[in-house]
Write a protein that holds these residues in place. Sequence first.
Motif, PDB file in Angstrom:
ATOM      1  N   TYR A 198      -1.365   5.266   4.189  1.00 56.43           N
ATOM      2  CA  TYR A 198      -1.203   4.371   3.092  1.00 56.43           C
ATOM      3  C   TYR A 198      -1.063   2.827   3.151  1.00 56.43           C
ATOM      4  CZ  TYR A 198      -1.112   8.465   0.324  1.00 56.43           C
ATOM      5  OH  TYR A 198      -1.449   9.683  -0.411  1.00 56.43           O
ATOM      6  N   TYR A 226      -6.175   5.819   6.878  1.00 55.59           N
ATOM      7  CA  TYR A 226      -6.073   4.855   5.888  1.00 55.59           C
ATOM      8  C   TYR A 226      -7.376   5.142   5.021  1.00 55.59           C
ATOM      9  CZ  TYR A 226      -5.647   0.419   3.122  1.00 55.59           C
ATOM     10  OH  TYR A 226      -5.970  -0.516   2.229  1.00 55.59           O
ATOM     11  N   TYR A 227      -8.483   4.840   5.887  1.00 49.61           N
ATOM     12  CA  TYR A 227      -9.895   4.763   4.948  1.00 49.61           C
ATOM     13  C   TYR A 227     -10.277   6.423   4.502  1.00 49.61           C
ATOM     14  CZ  TYR A 227     -10.375  -0.183   5.875  1.00 49.61           C
ATOM     15  OH  TYR A 227     -10.208  -1.410   5.776  1.00 49.61           O
ATOM     16  N   GLU A 283      -8.134   8.172   3.564  1.00 49.15           N
ATOM     17  CA  GLU A 283      -7.539   8.449   2.087  1.00 49.15           C
ATOM     18  C   GLU A 283      -8.036   7.821   0.850  1.00 49.15           C
ATOM     19  OE1 GLU A 283      -4.712   9.985  -0.788  1.00 49.15           O
ATOM     20  OE2 GLU A 283      -5.024  10.638   1.420  1.00 49.15           O
ATOM     21  N   ARG A 284      -8.563   6.599   1.302  1.00 44.97           N
ATOM     22  CA  ARG A 284      -9.305   5.859   0.314  1.00 44.97           C
ATOM     23  C   ARG A 284     -10.421   6.677  -0.163  1.00 44.97           C
ATOM     24  NH1 ARG A 284      -8.640   0.262   1.251  1.00 44.97           N
ATOM     25  NH2 ARG A 284      -9.888  -0.139  -0.354  1.00 44.97           N
ATOM     26  N   LYS A 342      -9.836   9.621  -2.214  1.00 38.66           N
ATOM     27  CA  LYS A 342      -9.553   9.130  -3.862  1.00 38.66           C
ATOM     28  C   LYS A 342     -10.789   8.748  -4.408  1.00 38.66           C
ATOM     29  CE  LYS A 342      -6.341   6.311  -6.304  1.00 38.66           C
ATOM     30  NZ  LYS A 342      -5.162   5.157  -6.278  1.00 38.66           N
ATOM     31  N   GLU A 343     -11.704   8.260  -3.792  1.00 42.22           N
ATOM     32  CA  GLU A 343     -12.976   7.899  -4.316  1.00 42.22           C
ATOM     33  C   GLU A 343     -13.842   9.101  -4.805  1.00 42.22           C
ATOM     34  OE1 GLU A 343     -16.770   6.044  -2.404  1.00 42.22           O
ATOM     35  OE2 GLU A 343     -15.202   4.550  -2.515  1.00 42.22           O
ATOM     36  N   ASP A 402      -5.183  11.634  -4.843  1.00 42.33           N
ATOM     37  CA  ASP A 402      -4.341  11.016  -3.679  1.00 42.33           C
ATOM     38  C   ASP A 402      -2.977  11.657  -3.884  1.00 42.33           C
ATOM     39  OD1 ASP A 402      -3.010   9.759  -5.782  1.00 42.33           O
ATOM     40  OD2 ASP A 402      -3.660   7.856  -5.405  1.00 42.33           O
ATOM     41  N   GLU A 459     -15.741  -3.723   2.284  1.00 41.36           N
ATOM     42  CA  GLU A 459     -14.469  -4.566   1.838  1.00 41.36           C
ATOM     43  C   GLU A 459     -14.356  -5.770   2.693  1.00 41.36           C
ATOM     44  OE1 GLU A 459     -11.070  -1.870   2.345  1.00 41.36           O
ATOM     45  OE2 GLU A 459     -11.463  -0.812   0.381  1.00 41.36           O
ATOM     46  N   GLY A 501       0.714  -1.162  -0.032  1.00 34.05           N
ATOM     47  CA  GLY A 501       0.163  -0.037  -0.130  1.00 34.05           C
ATOM     48  C   GLY A 501       0.796   1.301  -0.029  1.00 34.05           C
TER      49      GLY A 501
END
Length: 690
Positions: A234, A341-342, A344-345, A348-349, A354, A328, A198
């Motif tokens: 990440y 972490y989430y 950042e996900r 991006k979505e 990112d 997930e 990651g």
Amino acid sequence: MTGHRPDNVLIGPWATPFGAPPFDLIDRASFRDAFDHAIAEDRREVDLITNDPAEPSFENTIVALERSGRLLNRVSATFFNLTGADTDDTLKAIERDIAPVLAKHNSSIYLNDALFRRIDLLKGRRDELGLGEEEVRLLDKWHKLFVRQGAGRPAEVRARLAEIGERLAVLGTRFGQNVLADEQAYTLRLETEEDLAGLPDFMVAAAREAAAERGLDGHVITLSRSSIEPFLQYCARRDLREKAFRAWIARGEGGGETDNRAIIAEMVELRAERARLLGYASFAHFRLDDTMAGTPERALELLRSVWGPARALALREAADLQKLADAEGGGFRIAPWDWRYYAERLRKERFALDAEGVKPYLQLDRVIEAAFDCAGRLFGLNFTERRDVPTYHPDVRAFEVTDREGRHVGLFLGDYFARPSKRSGAWMSAFRTQWKLDGEVRPIIVNVMNFSKSAGEEPALLSFDDARTLFHEFGHGLHGLLSDVTYPSLAGTAVPRDFVEFPSQLYEHWLEQPAVLRRYARHYRTGEPMPDSLIERVLASRQFNQGFATVEYTASALVDMELHLLPSAHNLDVVAFERATLESLGMPEPIAMRHRTPHFGHVFSGEGYSAAYYSYLWSETLDADGFAAFEEAGDIFDPATAGRLRRYVYSAGDLRDPAEAYRAFRGRLPSPEALMRQRGLLAVASEAEM
């Protein structure tokens, strides 16, 4: 005056460009000798003022105090800048030894009854002295300083205040050294390819460089914020995120010699006792009596007005992150080591954005150029790198600053990279401040960061938050560089704590302007400018995750304030107090304080932000409204607006009351509405009122 080693370069004149410290010639062990000599010289100078048989005057008392202690100020500035940015065992030992000595020396001045009588006499005759505005401000400042230290109190009270000051100096030094020791002692080894899962290329390179700096093979994560926050953002390995996060928040709380819990309890108790001796209900009341807020109640009013909407927004954000984890098949509830972490996900979505897409456009050197260029367009400054100026570390860069006419403004030092000898965080400081008493003296200002160094010949790349930090600290730097006052005590950043963040936070706004990004955000390999579509996504995401950011900050500010509102802290269990305070606030479980109490250096490594961590939010109320002045002018570099900003803020030091200074710049005082809008909390607050 005590004797000293004749070869001690810290004491004699410095024949260096701009009078910069001759770092290449300094024997670090000689600092103790230099302190002893400088303290003795300062004592002699103060004794001459105290015992002057002439009737007290502004010149022979206040101006004489402004002239005293220059050698001690020079030695102290050099020493304490090094202990923060490039320390070693020699400096640590001297720091532990000298802290109570300096505190005792300062008490001998501020609790000197005969000296205070001279100042108090002048204060009582102030209107008869024919003083100018700057001189009146200076006299009032000296008088308030003495009163707040305990001058004029009974002898037994003054003696106890001196004891408290010495003990707090010892404890604050130990606190800071303990946190640094915990940070230096920890590394998370990433030993397999799976451990790197990651992590983007820039993080892998930074982790490899961090390992090499410590003489290790492979990759390591350290407890520097510039290392651990991207790792939490990440790293796909939840077990490693948890391990790193727990180490990060446990600094100062691990038991043994570096545990800060007992230190904090004693410091809070001593601060409360000092406040009582000075006639205040609590240390927070004492601390805020000399600020824009004025009282803890006003500061708490702001913090609480933000907390409710921020918490509500953070809970919505947490629900969104939980949905992502559940989708997930995670099978767990979002924890603090999962949030970044989430988030950042999700970023991006939602924004197709990112750090892997942004960092290649934010080269450190180009961001520095952008900060310099904005200062040039606003204030007519030019920056020229000087390689003939000695520096304390090879990474440090020196720049001469000049104005439009080529006149020298000051020297600026930039120290940008993390290393084991440097405490974490980012800050501005001065090796020399500005003054015009007895001739023009220009400042030597330093910005210290903790960015990750790139591997090999690759340029250092910054996240957008890193770039914002650079602009923030450079705003502080400009506050020091542009200072234009007569007396050292009024110069630069010597302003109330809840105003000092205004110039720095305001300067962050220029980084976010599309015109600046188009010019300086260029891909480090191709040289292509950041695409407009990417700029739009970066700016559109500014309010993303603001519930989290506001909650983690405001929780720290509220715990700081509540601790220092205690009338007594006898038998304080600081971690239990922190936990109970957060529970009473309804702290969201997946969010931790930005600075947990055992490593809260802002508050306990000295008294800089003690009972005053709220200051960032207070100043943000000013900066959110202040930048609107440029937007209303239709030009982010509008000369007239920039001229007022320079005159009343950046160059004015402490010449006037902060509220008066802001009103002179803006024409009125700000409303908290601008802050709420900037953080995306206005709609949430409106919903709560319905």
